[in-house]
Design a protein around this motif. Structure first.
Motif, PDB file in Angstrom:
ATOM      1  N   UNK A 193       0.828  -1.206   0.000  1.00 64.92           N
ATOM      2  CA  UNK A 193       0.000   0.000   0.000  1.00 64.92           C
ATOM      3  C   UNK A 193       0.869   1.266   0.000  1.00 64.92           C
ATOM      4  N   UNK A 194       1.985   1.219   0.678  1.00 66.54           N
ATOM      5  CA  UNK A 194       2.885   2.367   0.698  1.00 66.54           C
ATOM      6  C   UNK A 194       3.491   2.590  -0.683  1.00 66.54           C
ATOM      7  N   UNK A 195       3.831   1.509  -1.355  1.00 59.43           N
ATOM      8  CA  UNK A 195       4.381   1.623  -2.706  1.00 59.43           C
ATOM      9  C   UNK A 195       3.358   2.203  -3.682  1.00 59.43           C
ATOM     10  N   UNK A 196       2.113   1.741  -3.554  1.00 61.51           N
ATOM     11  CA  UNK A 196       1.046   2.263  -4.405  1.00 61.51           C
ATOM     12  C   UNK A 196       0.843   3.758  -4.163  1.00 61.51           C
ATOM     13  N   UNK A 197       0.899   4.150  -2.878  1.00 61.71           N
ATOM     14  CA  UNK A 197       0.724   5.565  -2.544  1.00 61.71           C
ATOM     15  C   UNK A 197       1.846   6.396  -3.141  1.00 61.71           C
ATOM     16  N   UNK A 198       3.099   5.879  -3.055  1.00 56.77           N
ATOM     17  CA  UNK A 198       4.231   6.594  -3.631  1.00 56.77           C
ATOM     18  C   UNK A 198       4.112   6.674  -5.161  1.00 56.77           C
ATOM     19  N   UNK A 199       3.591   5.586  -5.749  1.00 59.36           N
ATOM     20  CA  UNK A 199       3.434   5.562  -7.204  1.00 59.36           C
ATOM     21  C   UNK A 199       2.440   6.621  -7.655  1.00 59.36           C
ATOM     22  N   UNK A 200       1.353   6.755  -6.868  1.00 60.86           N
ATOM     23  CA  UNK A 200       0.343   7.762  -7.201  1.00 60.86           C
ATOM     24  C   UNK A 200       0.875   9.177  -7.027  1.00 60.86           C
ATOM     25  N   UNK A 201       1.743   9.341  -6.013  1.00 59.52           N
ATOM     26  CA  UNK A 201       2.293  10.669  -5.755  1.00 59.52           C
ATOM     27  C   UNK A 201       3.319  11.092  -6.793  1.00 59.52           C
ATOM     28  N   UNK A 202       4.270  10.186  -7.066  1.00 61.76           N
ATOM     29  CA  UNK A 202       5.406  10.636  -7.883  1.00 61.76           C
ATOM     30  C   UNK A 202       5.836   9.632  -8.946  1.00 61.76           C
ATOM     31  N   UNK A 203       4.994   8.636  -9.225  1.00 59.85           N
ATOM     32  CA  UNK A 203       5.372   7.627 -10.212  1.00 59.85           C
ATOM     33  C   UNK A 203       5.333   8.171 -11.633  1.00 59.85           C
ATOM     34  N   UNK A 204       5.819   7.338 -12.563  1.00 54.08           N
ATOM     35  CA  UNK A 204       5.812   7.737 -13.966  1.00 54.08           C
ATOM     36  C   UNK A 204       4.369   7.790 -14.491  1.00 54.08           C
ATOM     37  N   UNK A 205       4.160   8.598 -15.424  1.00 50.96           N
ATOM     38  CA  UNK A 205       2.816   8.719 -15.972  1.00 50.96           C
ATOM     39  C   UNK A 205       2.049   9.844 -15.301  1.00 50.96           C
ATOM     40  N   UNK A 206       0.763   9.637 -15.115  1.00 50.11           N
ATOM     41  CA  UNK A 206      -0.113  10.683 -14.597  1.00 50.11           C
ATOM     42  C   UNK A 206      -0.110  10.688 -13.079  1.00 50.11           C
ATOM     43  N   UNK A 207       1.014  11.131 -12.441  1.00 49.86           N
ATOM     44  CA  UNK A 207       1.126  11.144 -10.981  1.00 49.86           C
ATOM     45  C   UNK A 207       0.521  12.426 -10.431  1.00 49.86           C
ATOM     46  N   UNK A 208       0.267  12.406  -9.123  1.00 50.53           N
ATOM     47  CA  UNK A 208      -0.310  13.577  -8.454  1.00 50.53           C
ATOM     48  C   UNK A 208       0.650  14.754  -8.523  1.00 50.53           C
ATOM     49  N   UNK A 209       1.936  14.492  -8.335  1.00 50.44           N
ATOM     50  CA  UNK A 209       2.929  15.565  -8.361  1.00 50.44           C
ATOM     51  C   UNK A 209       2.952  16.236  -9.746  1.00 50.44           C
ATOM     52  N   UNK A 210       2.921  15.416 -10.780  1.00 43.01           N
ATOM     53  CA  UNK A 210       2.977  15.949 -12.142  1.00 43.01           C
ATOM     54  C   UNK A 210       1.721  16.785 -12.436  1.00 43.01           C
ATOM     55  N   UNK A 211       0.605  16.295 -12.012  1.00 44.94           N
ATOM     56  CA  UNK A 211      -0.659  17.017 -12.229  1.00 44.94           C
ATOM     57  C   UNK A 211      -0.643  18.352 -11.495  1.00 44.94           C
TER      58      UNK A 211
ATOM     59  N   UNK B  48       1.138  23.808  -0.721  1.00 41.81           N
ATOM     60  CA  UNK B  48       0.583  22.446  -0.606  1.00 41.81           C
ATOM     61  C   UNK B  48       1.525  21.448  -1.246  1.00 41.81           C
ATOM     62  N   UNK B  49       2.168  21.857  -2.346  1.00 47.08           N
ATOM     63  CA  UNK B  49       3.105  20.975  -3.035  1.00 47.08           C
ATOM     64  C   UNK B  49       4.294  20.655  -2.137  1.00 47.08           C
ATOM     65  N   UNK B  50       4.774  21.691  -1.416  1.00 44.87           N
ATOM     66  CA  UNK B  50       5.895  21.472  -0.488  1.00 44.87           C
ATOM     67  C   UNK B  50       5.499  20.467   0.599  1.00 44.87           C
ATOM     68  N   UNK B  51       4.268  20.627   1.181  1.00 41.88           N
ATOM     69  CA  UNK B  51       3.765  19.715   2.226  1.00 41.88           C
ATOM     70  C   UNK B  51       3.638  18.304   1.667  1.00 41.88           C
ATOM     71  N   UNK B  52       3.182  18.218   0.395  1.00 46.00           N
ATOM     72  CA  UNK B  52       2.990  16.910  -0.229  1.00 46.00           C
ATOM     73  C   UNK B  52       4.328  16.210  -0.436  1.00 46.00           C
ATOM     74  N   UNK B  53       5.364  16.992  -0.814  1.00 48.83           N
ATOM     75  CA  UNK B  53       6.695  16.409  -0.972  1.00 48.83           C
ATOM     76  C   UNK B  53       7.216  15.879   0.363  1.00 48.83           C
ATOM     77  N   UNK B  54       6.864  16.599   1.474  1.00 53.19           N
ATOM     78  CA  UNK B  54       7.287  16.145   2.802  1.00 53.19           C
ATOM     79  C   UNK B  54       6.585  14.828   3.148  1.00 53.19           C
ATOM     80  N   UNK B  55       5.301  14.738   2.838  1.00 54.61           N
ATOM     81  CA  UNK B  55       4.551  13.499   3.065  1.00 54.61           C
ATOM     82  C   UNK B  55       5.166  12.364   2.258  1.00 54.61           C
ATOM     83  N   UNK B  56       5.543  12.695   0.991  1.00 56.93           N
ATOM     84  CA  UNK B  56       6.164  11.687   0.131  1.00 56.93           C
ATOM     85  C   UNK B  56       7.447  11.156   0.745  1.00 56.93           C
ATOM     86  N   UNK B  57       8.261  12.070   1.330  1.00 56.85           N
ATOM     87  CA  UNK B  57       9.514  11.659   1.955  1.00 56.85           C
ATOM     88  C   UNK B  57       9.251  10.736   3.149  1.00 56.85           C
ATOM     89  N   UNK B  58       8.248  11.072   3.952  1.00 57.01           N
ATOM     90  CA  UNK B  58       7.899  10.247   5.119  1.00 57.01           C
ATOM     91  C   UNK B  58       7.424   8.873   4.672  1.00 57.01           C
TER      92      UNK B  58
END
Length: 551
Positions: free
Chosen positions: A225-243, A271-281
């Motif tokens: 589940x953690x991997x899936x969450x990371x994939x959605x945040x910053x994975x290749x393709x249509x990730x949350x970070x890219x959007x 919000x993007x900065x906070x999201x990057x912090x969540x991604x790191x955690x």
């Protein structure tokens, strides 16, 4: 010394009051007039029991009150022990209500009968046929020897050692019993302590291990589940970070048209900065999740040990197990300390026993020194009171230490020539015993501070010259001690400093006992009547005057 005696509503006595002198007081009267009733009333002041049968008027309470001068008796320590107010003038009062309730007071303070008995022995010594029986009592005989020997300090020292030794012996037996019980439990306690000690229990460890085990048992799902969450945040393709970057770019292009667009762009950047912090955690958490089967087994085994111990000891936490461990440790340590305490107590017990034997030997020697003197003096006194063939023998045998010492003492007596002295309880009582008791008290009068002595029936079986000698002995005793003698012999009655007459008064239609002090002329008449009957002759009156003049 008895200063005043008041009796109200007791047996045949409606009210009777007397204030005896400090020396010899004589009480005479008609047969059945109530002389011995006075003794019964006085006995209530000494702690004897009573009931409503003693009430003359069953609707009123009975009161017996004695006022004593105790200035010479050294009784303050007894008053202190019983928490009583001490005064050299001591007032003892007994009250018996129609409801059969008895109350006792010392200086107006309520006390028990046991306290009265404890105090009473120092105030009045009532000699009667009952007391004569005490002569056969071994303890009473030892008291006679000790009083003559004046060994009170030695005797008190011995008794204190004896009580200390008895207390130490109880303590030693208690410690040994505790030790035996502790040793019976020792193996079991040691097994339990070893089991807990080897478990190396740590406060708070269980909770941490339970949390870690929970993670390990769900590690695959968590990691996935953690991997899936990371994939959605910053994975290749249509990730949350890219959007978010695309949205941010659009807002930057629109910002020239309105400040609102600029503010929205800045909020999105935050919000993007906070999201990057969540991604790191999340990356950190994902990397920390282990999939080790070995660690899972280790934790399970450790927790199993804890659960097993908790079930065994019927507790629910490691902290409770640690408390039990400490208790067991203290029990094991206490067994070692107990052995040291037992050894110390045994040594103390042995030392006290040696001191006890030493003091006991000293007490025995003080008694041995006076037995021959007592024998000789008693035999001489018995001859004076008309028992010339009497003989006394005092035996002392060594016994185990007791409260009275190391001696078993027997006073043997024979009233007749050719008959070996026997134990007092085995020979006849009566007039001979009464005279023997008189001789004993006469002998002790100069040796100790005796209380008020009351003689009842001391003149049984004697008359003539012997009666005169008995009276003189009582008079001699009265020089140092207050004596009250109830008598029916004129030879004794004439010896008194004061003479009281007890009589029945029927003037009220109901017989009641009364007492009055006689004047000199009334004494002559009373003694003459004792000699010659209700209507004495001139000779009897003359004899009465002669008896009074001689004394």
């Amino acid at each position: 010394m008895l200063k005043n005696l008041l009796i109200r509503n007791y047996a045949l006595i409606s009210k009777l009051e007397m204030s005896p002198s400090s020396d010899l007081n004589i009480v005479t009267g008609e047969t059945g007039a109530g002389k011995s009733i006075m003794l019964g009333a006085a006995g209530l002041l000494l702690g004897n029991r009573a009931d409503t049968k003693v009430l003359l008027n069953p609707e009123e309470k009975c009161v017996i009150e004695g006022t004593f001068d105790i200035s010479q008796y050294k009784l303050k320590n007894i008053f202190d022990e019983e928490e009583l107010d001490y005064d050299e003038q001591c007032i003892i009062r007994r009250e018996i209500s129609p409801q059969n309730k008895s109350r006792a007071f010392v200086n107006d303070t309520p006390v028990t009968l046991d306290v009265l008995k404890k105090l009473g022995v120092y105030l009045m010594d009532v000699h009667s046929q009952h007391e004569t029986l005490l002569l056969g009592n071994a303890l009473f005989q030892i008291k006679i020897i000790d009083a003559y020997a004046k060994n009170q300090n030695i005797s008190d020292g011995y008794k204190e050692l004896f009580r200390n030794h008895a207390e130490l012996n109880k303590k030693y037996e208690r410690l040994v019993k505790t030790s035996e019980e502790a040793h019976r439990q020792m193996d079991y306690n040691n097994f339990q302590l070893t089991e807990l000690t080897e478990a190396v229990l740590i406060s708070g460890e269980q909770e941490k291990l339970e949390e870690e085990l929970k993670l390990l048992e769900n590690s695959e799902e968590i990691k996935s589940k953690l991997n899936l969450a990371l994939q959605l945040l910053s994975g290749e393709g249509n990730s949350i970070n890219l959007s978010l970057r695309t949205v941010e770019k659009y807002l930057e292009q629109l910002s020239p048209f309105s400040k609102n667009y600029e503010e929205l762009k800045q909020r999105l950047s935050a919000a993007f900065i906070e999201l990057k912090d969540v991604e790191a955690e999340l990356e950190k958490e994902e990397s920390s999740v282990e999939l080790g089967q070995e660690r899972t087994e280790q934790i399970s085994e450790r927790l199993s040990t804890m659960y097993s111990l908790q079930k065994k000891h019927q507790v629910k936490t490691v902290d409770e197990l640690l408390v039990i461990q400490n208790v067991l440790q203290e029990k094991m340590s206490s067994v070692e300390n107990l052995e040291e305490e037992i050894a110390g107590c045994k040594k103390q017990l042995e030392d006290t026993y040696k001191n006890l034997l030493s003091k006991g030997e000293e007490l025995s020697k003080s008694r041995n020194k006076v037995t021959d003197k007592i024998k000789d003096e008693l035999e001489a006194l018995l001859k004076e009171v008309g028992m010339p063939a009497s003989s006394i023998k005092i035996t002392m045998e060594r016994i185990a230490p007791g409260i009275t010492g190391l001696d078993q003492i027997s006073i043997l007596f024979s009233a007749n020539k050719g008959i070996a002295p026997q134990e007092l309880k085995s020979v006849a009582s009566g007039g001979e015993f009464s005279r023997l008791m008189l001789c004993i008290k006469y002998m002790l009068a100069s040796k100790t501070a005796m209380p008020t002595i009351i003689f009842d029936e001391i003149d049984t079986g004697i008359s003539g010259e012997i009666a005169i000698k008995v009276g003189r002995m009582m008079k001699q005793m009265a020089k140092g001690h207050q004596v009250i003698a109830i008598s029916h012999l004129p030879q004794i009655a004439a010896q008194g400093s004061r003479h009281y007459f007890v009589y029945k008064d029927v003037s009220s239609g109901r017989a009641s006992s009364k007492i009055r002090e006689l004047s000199e002329e009334e004494r002559v008449k009373e003694i003459a009547q004792m000699i010659g009957g209700e209507k004495p002759s001139e000779t009897a009156i003359k004899n009465a005057r002669e008896l009074l003049a001689i004394n």
